[in-house]
Design an enzyme around this catalytic site. Sequence first.
Site, PDB file in Angstrom:
ATOM      1  N   ASP A   1       0.828  -1.205   0.000  1.00 25.14           N
ATOM      2  CA  ASP A   1       0.000   0.000   0.000  1.00 25.14           C
ATOM      3  C   ASP A   1       0.866   1.259   0.000  1.00 25.14           C
ATOM      4  OD1 ASP A   1      -2.542   1.418   0.411  1.00 25.14           O
ATOM      5  OD2 ASP A   1      -1.671   1.930   2.354  1.00 25.14           O
TER       6      ASP A   1
ATOM      7  N   GLU B   1       1.297  -0.603  -5.183  1.00 25.65           N
ATOM      8  CA  GLU B   1       0.244   0.390  -5.404  1.00 25.65           C
ATOM      9  C   GLU B   1       0.929   1.723  -5.693  1.00 25.65           C
ATOM     10  OE1 GLU B   1      -3.257   3.134  -3.742  1.00 25.65           O
ATOM     11  OE2 GLU B   1      -1.576   2.575  -2.498  1.00 25.65           O
TER      12      GLU B   1
HETATM   13  C1  GLC Z   1      -3.954   3.597  -0.446  1.00 28.76           C
HETATM   14  C2  GLC Z   1      -5.341   3.015  -0.323  1.00 28.76           C
HETATM   15  C3  GLC Z   1      -6.277   4.080   0.135  1.00 28.76           C
HETATM   16  C4  GLC Z   1      -5.785   4.619   1.468  1.00 28.76           C
HETATM   17  C5  GLC Z   1      -4.315   5.046   1.401  1.00 28.76           C
HETATM   18  C6  GLC Z   1      -3.727   5.275   2.767  1.00 28.76           C
HETATM   19  O1  GLC Z   1      -3.877   4.565  -1.407  1.00 28.76           O
HETATM   20  O2  GLC Z   1      -5.738   2.463  -1.554  1.00 28.76           O
HETATM   21  O3  GLC Z   1      -7.589   3.611   0.234  1.00 28.76           O
HETATM   22  O4  GLC Z   1      -6.562   5.718   1.840  1.00 28.76           O
HETATM   23  O5  GLC Z   1      -3.515   4.073   0.790  1.00 28.76           O
HETATM   24  O6  GLC Z   1      -3.368   4.061   3.372  1.00 28.76           O
END
Ligand code: GLC
Length: 629
Positions: free
Chosen positions: A262, A304
Amino acid sequence: MKTGSRMNEFYERLARHEDELKWLYMELYHGDAQAYDYFVGMLARMYGERSAALRKLDRARLADPDWYRRRDVLGMLMYVSAFAGTLRGVRRKLDYVADCGVNYLHLMPLLESPVGRSDGGYAVSDFRTVQPALGTMKDLAALTGDCHKRGIAVCLDFVMNHTSEEHEWARRARAGEKAYQDRYFFYDDWEIPNEFEKTVPQVFPTTAPGNFTWCEEAGKVVMTTFYPYQWDLNYANPVVFNDMTENMLYLCNQGVDVIRLDATPYIWKQLGTPCRNLPQVHTLVRIMRMVCEIVCPGTLLLGEIVMEPSKVVPYFGTVEKPECHLLYNVTTMASTWHTVATKDTRLLRHQLEQVFALPGEYTFLNYLRCHDDIGWGLDYDFIGRYGGQEVPHKKFLNDYLTGKWEGSPARGELYNDDPRLGDARLCGTTASLCGLETARRSGDADRIGRALRSDLMLHAYMFTLSGIPVLYSGDEIGQENDYGYHDDPLKRDDSRWLHRGDLDWKKAALRDEPGTVENRLFHGLRRLETIRAAHRVFDGTADLWLEDTGFDGVLGIGRYCRGEKLLAYFNFDSCEHTVLPAGQGEWYDPFAERTYRDGAVPLSPGGFVWLLREEKPEEESGTNRALQV
Ligand code: GLC
């Protein structure tokens, strides 16, 4: 296998990577040999704790390294609570998952997270405990076990950039323990934070402005890039990296097959920089890749990276020194919705041209919608060539997709509207953004048909790309926006809840009732998936190119693999077009079950065709299979 010989496997794998691993670790942590020794000892311990069944799976996957690149891999992303209430509920509903053709299941964050201050589970207060409302760690291990029996891989988030303010480390830091404050970014006053603010952009400018928060109890300022209750971890401290890597491996040992890293670009901070994508981030990800290859080689890393196009691809690393196995095809996703709104495929073609030119080893996760907003990270230099400008263009996209634009059938809502920068993002489900919600309200069968066609066309186009297609749970039955979140005090400030509604099981049951919207969509998708799985032209090893269609509103993609050729055309326009596939002879569309003989192929508004045929090898050598634009 005896413990001794079992550890041999670990040490063999370690030996393969040790030079590079040690080099990178020591460079990052200034030659801290003690920290490195602890790190390697921890890896050995976590390997030792890995079950025999998972070690067997690791070996099977090592023998078949392309296991996740097969053309029949299909993903689905879901909230446990929205889908089935609990982990046990998901276990009970695995037949539905299988019915959807899904063999890769991404469960949204399910670890302990304070209710009301959880950012949808992305503020983790304990990396070893499941949220009590969803079940227990045992339930998770049982679910992954069931999934593996059915050939379904499980993906889970590893929220590594920050912890919740309620995590034990944060509590101890708040109480004044220096060793724990050193795991975060604590400052006595606002001087350094203010310096940071000069170069660090904001993630949630409206819902959580600023990158720092005053912590009353500690009497200090703490870095909080996301929400004020999400405290950024300091990876310059090797203890943080060691312990967080252990947390990640703990999840892998529960049978998690894909670790979603993440907010990857944010994990290294340095004053005077934007604190995104710094070189040290790549070092950390490279180390984590080696860690997986040593301890749990059946595990994949999914990055991500929601960043502008040029920042995304470097997270694949190089073919020799890979970082992530999988990355979200985020720019393609945003360019797709741009195309839905503008009905002009030029930007999408430009984007796909770059994706198609990447090495085949790089595997993207393709998606239309996920739990997050759509951020307009587009190639504005390219848009500029046609006279478009960033701010007005974003406004147009948002106006169109929220239905404000005259004649737009779409329904969505803005996310983090920042009037200062003109930088709102967008929320909504695929069905609502495709116009299905407004069409159903109107009761007009033609409009419903058109919206369904657009929805299916977008999925067909996603299935035409190489990589892993991932459906967002609910999209398979055309689930619409859920406006109920407006009445929930814990959710109403975050419009991403618009597309995080509970799966409507009554509607899901209609999938087998002929003529219903659910039936048309569900079985339409199933047919697309079945065709994709059946034809080698959809293999990840296929050549891909763009076909010139003669119309800005129509996208043409060609694929070729070992004697099989596909020409796919997608009409994003609101009028009918006729395309002329190059070359003589017949084409067969297995989706429409139609043969085309005379060359001309009509495409209704929002329609698509998949034209397939066998091509003889001699024709093969005469054709240039490189990018044809
Ligand atoms: C990522 C997740 C999102 C979250 C962020 C903070 O972007 O997809 O939903 O708010 O991380 O952890």
